[in-house]
Design an enzyme around this catalytic site. Sequence first.
Site, PDB file in Angstrom:
ATOM      1  N   CYS A  54       0.945  -1.323   0.127  1.00 57.01           N
ATOM      2  CA  CYS A  54       0.043   0.501  -0.187  1.00 57.01           C
ATOM      3  C   CYS A  54       0.792   1.129  -0.057  1.00 57.01           C
ATOM      4  CB  CYS A  54      -1.147  -0.322   1.330  1.00 57.01           C
ATOM      5  SG  CYS A  54      -1.993   1.565   1.532  1.00 57.01           S
ATOM      6  N   TYR A 185      -5.945   6.072  -9.119  1.00 58.92           N
ATOM      7  CA  TYR A 185      -6.737   5.159  -8.636  1.00 58.92           C
ATOM      8  C   TYR A 185      -8.022   6.281  -9.622  1.00 58.92           C
ATOM      9  CZ  TYR A 185      -4.545   3.435  -5.228  1.00 58.92           C
ATOM     10  OH  TYR A 185      -3.745   2.240  -4.534  1.00 58.92           O
TER      11      TYR A 185
END
Length: 345
Positions: A54, A185
């Site tokens: 992450c 994203y």
Amino acid sequence: MGNEAGTTTGGKYVEPGGEFTRDQRYIATRITADGRDGYPVEPGRYRLVVSRACPWANRMIIVRRLLGLEEALPMAVAGPTHDARSWTFDLDPDGRDPVLGIERLADAFFARFPGYERGITVPAIVDVPTGQVVTNDYAQMTLDLSTEWTAYHREGAAQLYPEALRAEIDEVNAVVFADVNNGVYRCGFAGSQEAYEKAYRRLFDRLDWLSDRLANQRYLVGDTITEADVRLFTTLVRFDPVYHGHFKCNRQKLSEMPVLWAYARDLFATPGFGDTIDFDHIKRHYYEVHRDINPTGVVPLGPDLVNWLSPHGREALGGRPFGDGTPPPPPPPGEQVPPEHTPIG
């Protein structure tokens, strides 16, 4: 990612017909020197839960390393993939974190908030005595390591958020988050051609802006590494392995953008940055978890990582990576990235 968790492996990440909007509702409790939220800074009391996959958790790993907080704030590393019930400690013996005794990060969230309905995200800090999550507010967490945990910084720790530069750091961080950190994203999870093209142009316009900014200065703000560099680095290091192909951010690879590629390699070679990067975990997370984008779950073998170690030439721009401080020592035993997962090995 850490901040998408709570959906299933094979679940849905794309917003049909529209733009991806990140849920920004995090647990805003803070751990502070004065303990005003009920959680004072205490060495060994808390456990930082991360995944090396992450980018948001990677920030905490880097800042913790640079400041020398490994002993004061021990770390648990979750596996690179998760399912509908959140991140799991499948890297640990018996699939349980040895300190918290739990199999899933969700257990710490539910211990404090029964029926918690938002994302179970990393990074998160858990209060070990109660087993309850304290915070997952990733943007504030790294700043608090710099400003609230000063009593436990190592000798020679860098000033990552110096007062004189905070306004400029905050300004740079805001646009980098909107257009780059979250921008990739918005490309990858776009549910329409229009939304994707808008996000794509915004991303590469900002990358061009960053290239111009970094063409004649080694770091983003001032002449030393700051919080701003940490936040940009964790997206850049994932660009070619994941975002270029998986998220369709494909105008160019990072390795085809000369200034940003040299900048990223400069940071990668800096102690505390490259030695936190697990390319295997990064690729496995995105390609295995986002099944609506990659239905087969097949993880690509490339790209070749050896170029990360090529000379970057950024020293010619001057700058003092750690200011008046010193590089951090190597990662402590048990926190090294497996050599086969990194070109450093």
